[in-house]
Design a protein around this motif. Structure first.
Motif, PDB file in Angstrom:
ATOM      1  N   GLY A  22     -11.682  23.082 -20.243  1.00 53.10           N
ATOM      2  CA  GLY A  22     -10.809  23.681 -21.247  1.00 53.10           C
ATOM      3  C   GLY A  22      -9.662  22.756 -21.641  1.00 53.10           C
ATOM      4  O   GLY A  22      -8.854  23.084 -22.509  1.00 53.10           O
ATOM      5  N   GLU A  23      -9.633  21.569 -21.054  1.00 55.17           N
ATOM      6  CA  GLU A  23      -8.577  20.607 -21.398  1.00 55.17           C
ATOM      7  C   GLU A  23      -8.929  19.947 -22.731  1.00 55.17           C
ATOM      8  O   GLU A  23     -10.103  19.691 -23.012  1.00 55.17           O
ATOM      9  N   GLN A  24      -7.881  19.683 -23.544  1.00 56.82           N
ATOM     10  CA  GLN A  24      -8.131  19.026 -24.818  1.00 56.82           C
ATOM     11  C   GLN A  24      -8.326  17.530 -24.568  1.00 56.82           C
ATOM     12  O   GLN A  24      -7.454  16.902 -23.963  1.00 56.82           O
ATOM     13  N   ILE A  25      -9.437  16.986 -25.001  1.00 56.38           N
ATOM     14  CA  ILE A  25      -9.626  15.549 -24.779  1.00 56.38           C
ATOM     15  C   ILE A  25      -9.824  14.834 -26.108  1.00 56.38           C
ATOM     16  O   ILE A  25     -10.368  15.395 -27.059  1.00 56.38           O
ATOM     17  N   PRO A  26      -9.365  13.569 -26.184  1.00 57.09           N
ATOM     18  CA  PRO A  26      -9.488  12.855 -27.460  1.00 57.09           C
ATOM     19  C   PRO A  26     -10.926  12.468 -27.788  1.00 57.09           C
ATOM     20  O   PRO A  26     -11.725  12.238 -26.877  1.00 57.09           O
ATOM     21  N   VAL A  27     -11.226  12.398 -29.075  1.00 57.07           N
ATOM     22  CA  VAL A  27     -12.540  11.925 -29.525  1.00 57.07           C
ATOM     23  C   VAL A  27     -12.356  10.966 -30.698  1.00 57.07           C
ATOM     24  O   VAL A  27     -11.337  11.000 -31.384  1.00 57.07           O
ATOM     25  N   PHE A  28     -13.347  10.132 -30.901  1.00 61.99           N
ATOM     26  CA  PHE A  28     -13.456   9.366 -32.148  1.00 61.99           C
ATOM     27  C   PHE A  28     -14.859   9.605 -32.670  1.00 61.99           C
ATOM     28  O   PHE A  28     -15.831   9.482 -31.927  1.00 61.99           O
ATOM     29  N   VAL A  29     -14.957   9.963 -33.953  1.00 57.68           N
ATOM     30  CA  VAL A  29     -16.265  10.242 -34.543  1.00 57.68           C
ATOM     31  C   VAL A  29     -16.521   9.261 -35.674  1.00 57.68           C
ATOM     32  O   VAL A  29     -15.624   8.975 -36.470  1.00 57.68           O
ATOM     33  N   ARG A  30     -17.745   8.744 -35.722  1.00 56.79           N
ATOM     34  CA  ARG A  30     -18.119   7.923 -36.878  1.00 56.79           C
ATOM     35  C   ARG A  30     -19.358   8.534 -37.525  1.00 56.79           C
ATOM     36  O   ARG A  30     -20.366   8.760 -36.864  1.00 56.79           O
ATOM     37  N   PHE A  31     -19.213   8.853 -38.821  1.00 58.20           N
ATOM     38  CA  PHE A  31     -20.327   9.350 -39.618  1.00 58.20           C
ATOM     39  C   PHE A  31     -20.898   8.160 -40.392  1.00 58.20           C
ATOM     40  O   PHE A  31     -20.140   7.243 -40.751  1.00 58.20           O
ATOM     41  N   SER A  32     -22.180   8.216 -40.698  1.00 59.30           N
ATOM     42  CA  SER A  32     -22.749   7.051 -41.376  1.00 59.30           C
ATOM     43  C   SER A  32     -24.003   7.418 -42.156  1.00 59.30           C
ATOM     44  O   SER A  32     -24.596   8.473 -41.940  1.00 59.30           O
ATOM     45  N   THR A  33     -24.385   6.519 -43.074  1.00 62.83           N
ATOM     46  CA  THR A  33     -25.739   6.557 -43.602  1.00 62.83           C
ATOM     47  C   THR A  33     -26.529   5.541 -42.785  1.00 62.83           C
ATOM     48  O   THR A  33     -25.933   4.735 -42.062  1.00 62.83           O
ATOM     49  N   VAL A  34     -27.841   5.531 -42.921  1.00 64.40           N
ATOM     50  CA  VAL A  34     -28.633   4.678 -42.029  1.00 64.40           C
ATOM     51  C   VAL A  34     -29.092   3.393 -42.701  1.00 64.40           C
ATOM     52  O   VAL A  34     -28.923   2.294 -42.177  1.00 64.40           O
ATOM     53  N   ALA A  35     -29.686   3.522 -43.879  1.00 68.67           N
ATOM     54  CA  ALA A  35     -30.427   2.384 -44.423  1.00 68.67           C
ATOM     55  C   ALA A  35     -29.562   1.376 -45.187  1.00 68.67           C
ATOM     56  O   ALA A  35     -29.866   0.187 -45.203  1.00 68.67           O
ATOM     57  N   GLY A  36     -28.489   1.842 -45.800  1.00 66.29           N
ATOM     58  CA  GLY A  36     -27.742   0.977 -46.708  1.00 66.29           C
ATOM     59  C   GLY A  36     -26.828  -0.019 -46.013  1.00 66.29           C
ATOM     60  O   GLY A  36     -26.493   0.113 -44.834  1.00 66.29           O
ATOM     61  N   SER A  37     -26.404  -1.019 -46.784  1.00 66.33           N
ATOM     62  CA  SER A  37     -25.439  -2.003 -46.284  1.00 66.33           C
ATOM     63  C   SER A  37     -24.045  -1.396 -46.269  1.00 66.33           C
ATOM     64  O   SER A  37     -23.816  -0.319 -46.816  1.00 66.33           O
ATOM     65  N   ARG A  38     -23.108  -2.145 -45.719  1.00 66.53           N
ATOM     66  CA  ARG A  38     -21.727  -1.641 -45.583  1.00 66.53           C
ATOM     67  C   ARG A  38     -21.137  -1.180 -46.901  1.00 66.53           C
ATOM     68  O   ARG A  38     -20.333  -0.264 -46.950  1.00 66.53           O
ATOM     69  N   GLY A  39     -21.525  -1.852 -47.993  1.00 68.53           N
ATOM     70  CA  GLY A  39     -20.919  -1.525 -49.293  1.00 68.53           C
ATOM     71  C   GLY A  39     -21.752  -0.573 -50.124  1.00 68.53           C
ATOM     72  O   GLY A  39     -21.462  -0.366 -51.300  1.00 68.53           O
ATOM     73  N   SER A  40     -22.772   0.026 -49.542  1.00 63.06           N
ATOM     74  CA  SER A  40     -23.652   0.882 -50.348  1.00 63.06           C
ATOM     75  C   SER A  40     -22.998   2.232 -50.617  1.00 63.06           C
ATOM     76  O   SER A  40     -21.990   2.585 -50.003  1.00 63.06           O
ATOM     77  N   ALA A  41     -23.626   3.007 -51.508  1.00 61.88           N
ATOM     78  CA  ALA A  41     -23.045   4.296 -51.898  1.00 61.88           C
ATOM     79  C   ALA A  41     -23.265   5.339 -50.809  1.00 61.88           C
ATOM     80  O   ALA A  41     -24.218   5.266 -50.035  1.00 61.88           O
ATOM     81  N   ASP A  42     -22.360   6.316 -50.782  1.00 63.41           N
ATOM     82  CA  ASP A  42     -22.421   7.369 -49.765  1.00 63.41           C
ATOM     83  C   ASP A  42     -23.489   8.417 -50.029  1.00 63.41           C
ATOM     84  O   ASP A  42     -23.981   9.048 -49.101  1.00 63.41           O
ATOM     85  N   THR A  43     -23.796   8.660 -51.313  1.00 59.98           N
ATOM     86  CA  THR A  43     -24.605   9.851 -51.617  1.00 59.98           C
ATOM     87  C   THR A  43     -26.083   9.534 -51.818  1.00 59.98           C
ATOM     88  O   THR A  43     -26.750  10.144 -52.642  1.00 59.98           O
ATOM     89  N   VAL A  44     -26.581   8.586 -51.073  1.00 56.69           N
ATOM     90  CA  VAL A  44     -28.007   8.257 -51.174  1.00 56.69           C
ATOM     91  C   VAL A  44     -28.818   9.277 -50.376  1.00 56.69           C
ATOM     92  O   VAL A  44     -28.269   9.997 -49.539  1.00 56.69           O
TER      93      VAL A  44
END
Ligand code: HDD
Length: 688
Positions: free
Chosen positions: A90-112
């Protein structure tokens, strides 16, 4: 994490060595027009560092967005199953979340059209735990040895590096047609799940069956689920393609903006638990990552809540350098023999070595555990620690035997009995590739099925080889005959003559997004179209009523600055109409004001805005003369000329002018927005 943050406010420019710099705009030369000197250490240092700024992007999941937050377990009921404290204390613990697309390069569009990564790093007192999941509960392949093949097939083709961030090309579908284990996941990929409205509105799944281990060393199989508090919602494909041009950062921006605005995204973590004695009681293998455990069979039990409430300070340092690894587990959570998971447990550490340039990436601020770290590992590129003392080996007597082996709170591997031959062979229990693809199809509403059929048609329509198209349709015939016939009709392939596998008729209602409606409109983006002459009272009322319901309301006008209403105080436009588009909003309202509506009716952007929102099945509202703009855009409403509120397939209208606007009007509009889209609306003929 805090101690590494660098704040340059009130500082003076220096070199890396801390020497103050008095001039950084011109190189050191002999005379103003003469040669540059090698001696110019400042210029050389500046350029050299710049030359080395880039690191390799992730081989998959290159494009992502991250955020910090916290996780808190609800209560301790899982204690019977696991010694993982963060799931029970029940203790609050820190998190870091990363969401991503899979196939595209770093500069590709989000809504593929793609799977979305949903990777969570829990900074627990027992060490870092990484749940490296996706927004779909199954995967393309069953064994990690196929991962390079699959990724080579889905990535841009190697001769010309086309297409970027798209699965609609020959190599992927060639692979799919020859590898039927992909079919269940391809059903998910062709569904609305591949087009999330927001990272904040998608589910997450650990995919594999993992193992919880309790204090007695007893194991329980577990599948992890994230459920978004705002419900699971998707865009439509035409919209996605347009957003890719209008705002390629759509999902990244949405996450960032909501956190900046204090509208913190939330998910509930849930678990499906299966006793070890029930391992073989399913008609699929729990170790097969191309299978779900239907929620109707084993319910998802809520465990805790995650809130993301802080944006990173620096994209590179945090979102880019975060290093997830499926083998980052803590006491109480263990693996199973799922062959995909076993391969992942090798791949993630390996990939960080090349990506982050050496073995010390766990010391990067974003990766640093909050638990104490004491190892005998030394040196290496990028070593940040200054280890004191003479020993870096175990056992030692010189340093009093430290770091010593702990006798409690340690990770002890689950004791599993294994015996048999060393063998390279897919288990027979993995070989039903179709039943759950059929289950998914059966569980969809008709509109979701239509989306799946048109997604297959779109994708196969981009495949140049008729032979590959034909093979895919033949495979779909194993999933469902009607599906195969409907897809074949769009892609110039002869429809399969007959059913090859009778549809088992089972469904899992939990798989349909439409079965989990939300009644909230928080964070939904509503466009209000205004121009000079608009009714100010009514417009202010729209803003107030929708903001009260936690939506984000913006006034869009033909130009930035003041909008002069028919009467009353001027309004301020939030956006210039032609810098935005309907695809960037969830709904649109047109207030009354004959002059304003007249101006907007002559503005192609405004007319298109309404028509396009209508085409994408979005809620559209208008009152008084505002309805004329709807009519100009081809949107009809059924009201008689009285002041009643009419709702017709997501179109909410009233003839009432601003003074007579009732709460009923806003309630009706809010209901339509919460419903997300008026899917019953037929819009194929709308030219927008
Ligand atoms: Fe993976 C990254 C999720 C199968 C190898 N994977 C990566 C990320 C996510 C997933 C969310 C991005 C992490 C981040 O944001 O940094 N991957 C999955 C899921 C899978 C899966 C849910 C199946 C259930 N992955 C998988 C296999 C392999 C990999 C079978 C290799 C055998 N994945 C990688 C990787 C990546 C990665 C090459 C690229 C960057 C990274 O790890 O850090 O190691």
């Amino acid at each position: 994490m805090q101690s590494s943050r660098v704040d340059l406010d009130h500082t003076r420019l220096t070199t890396q060595q801390g020497v103050r710099v008095d001039h950084t705009d011109d190189s050191l030369t002999i005379t103003e027009r003469g040669p540059t000197l090698l001696e110019d250490f400042h210029a050389r240092e500046k350029i050299t560092h710049f030359d080395h700024e880039r690191i390799p992007e992730r081989v998959v999941h290159a494009r992502g967005a991250g955020a910090y937050g916290h996780f808190q377990a609800y209560e301790g009921w899982l204690r019977d199953y696991t010694v993982a404290e963060f799931l029970t204390s029940g203790e609050q613990i820190p998190v870091f979340v990363r969401f991503s697309t899979v196939a595209g390069s770093r500069g590709s569009a989000d809504t593929v059209r793609d799977v979305r990564g949903f990777a969570t790093k829990f900074f627990t007192r027992q060490g870092n735990y990484d749940l490296v999941g996706n927004n779909m509960p199954v995967f393309f392949i069953q064994d990690g040895i196929k991962f390079p093949d699959f990724v080579h097939a889905v990535k841009p083709e190697p001769d010309n590096e086309i297409p970027q961030a798209a699965s609609a090309h020959d190599t992927l579908w060639d692979f799919v047609s020859l590898q039927p284990e992909t079919l269940h996941m391809m059903m998910w990929l062709m569904s609305d799940r591949a087009l999330p409205r927001s990272y904040r509105m998608m589910q997450g799944f650990g995919v594999h069956t993992f193992r919880l281990v309790n204090a007695d060393g007893q194991g329980t199989f577990v599948k992890f689920h994230w459920k978004p508090v705002l419900g699971t919602h998707s865009l439509v494909w035409d919209e996605c393609q347009k957003i890719a041009g209008k705002d390629p950062d759509y999902n990244r921006r949405d996450l960032w903006d909501c956190i900046e605005a204090g509208q913190f995204p939330e998910w509930e973590l849930g678990v499906q638990l299966v006793d070890e004695k029930d391992e073989f009681s399913f008609d699929f293998d729990l170790l097969d990552p191309t299978k779900i455990i239907p929620e109707e069979q084993v319910p998802v039990r809520p465990v805790g809540r995650m809130v993301l409430d802080r944006n990173p300070d620096n994209f590179f340092a945090e979102t880019e350098q975060v290093a997830f690894h499926t083998a980052n587990v803590v006491p109480g959570i263990d693996f199973t023999n799922d062959p995909l998971l076993q391969a992942r447990n090798f791949s993630y550490l390996d990939t960080q070595l090349i990506r982050l340039g050496g073995p010390n990436f766990a010391q990067l601020p974003v990766n640093r555990p909050i638990a104490d770290v004491h190892t005998n590992q030394r040196d290496g590129y990028g070593q940040q620690a200054v280890h004191k003392g003479r020993t870096s080996y175990f056992k030692n007597s010189i340093s009093g035997g430290c770091p010593a082996i702990a006798d409690s709170g340690t990770f002890s591997h689950y004791t599993e009995h294994v015996e048999g031959h060393k063998i390279r062979k897919r288990s027979e229990s993995f070989k039903d590739f179709y039943s759950q693809a059929t289950l998914f199809w059966n569980s969809m509403s008709e509109v979701e099925r239509e989306h799946i059929v048109s997604a297959f048609r779109f994708e196969l329509g981009k495949v140049t080889s008729k032979e590959i198209r034909g093979r895919v349709v033949a495979e779909l015939n194993n999933v469902d005959h009607e599906l195969a016939v409907r897809v074949s009709e769009g892609v110039g392939v002869t429809a399969p003559a007959e059913e090859v596998r009778p549809n088992h008729g089972r469904s899992s209602p939990a798989l349909s997004q439409l079965n989990a409606p939300s009644n909230r409109i928080s964070t939904r983006r509503i466009a209000v179209l205004v121009a000079d002459g608009v009714d100010a009272t009514g417009t202010r009322r729209v803003v107030d009523e929708l903001t009260k319901r936690e939506a984000v309301v913006e006034l869009l006008a033909p130009s930035d600055g003041e909008v002069r209403p028919g009467t009353g105080e001027p309004l301020e436009a939030d956006r210039q109409l032609n810098t935005m588009a309907s695809v960037l909003y969830d709904a649109v309202v047109v207030p009354c004001g004959p002059d304003s509506v007249n101006l907007l009716s002559q503005d192609g952007y405004a007319v298109h805005f309404v028509a396009e929102a209508y085409k994408h099945a979005k809620p559209v509202a208008a009152f008084g003369s505002g309805r004329d703009l709807l009519h100009r855009a081809g949107v009809t409403d059924r009201i008689a000329d009285n002041e009643q509120v009419t709702v017709d397939q997501g179109v909410v209208t009233t003839a009432a002018a601003s003074q007579e606007l009732t709460t009923e009007f806003f309630d009706a509009f809010a209901t339509e927005i919460a419903r997300h889209r008026a899917w019953e609306r037929r819009t194929d003929a709308v030219p927008a």
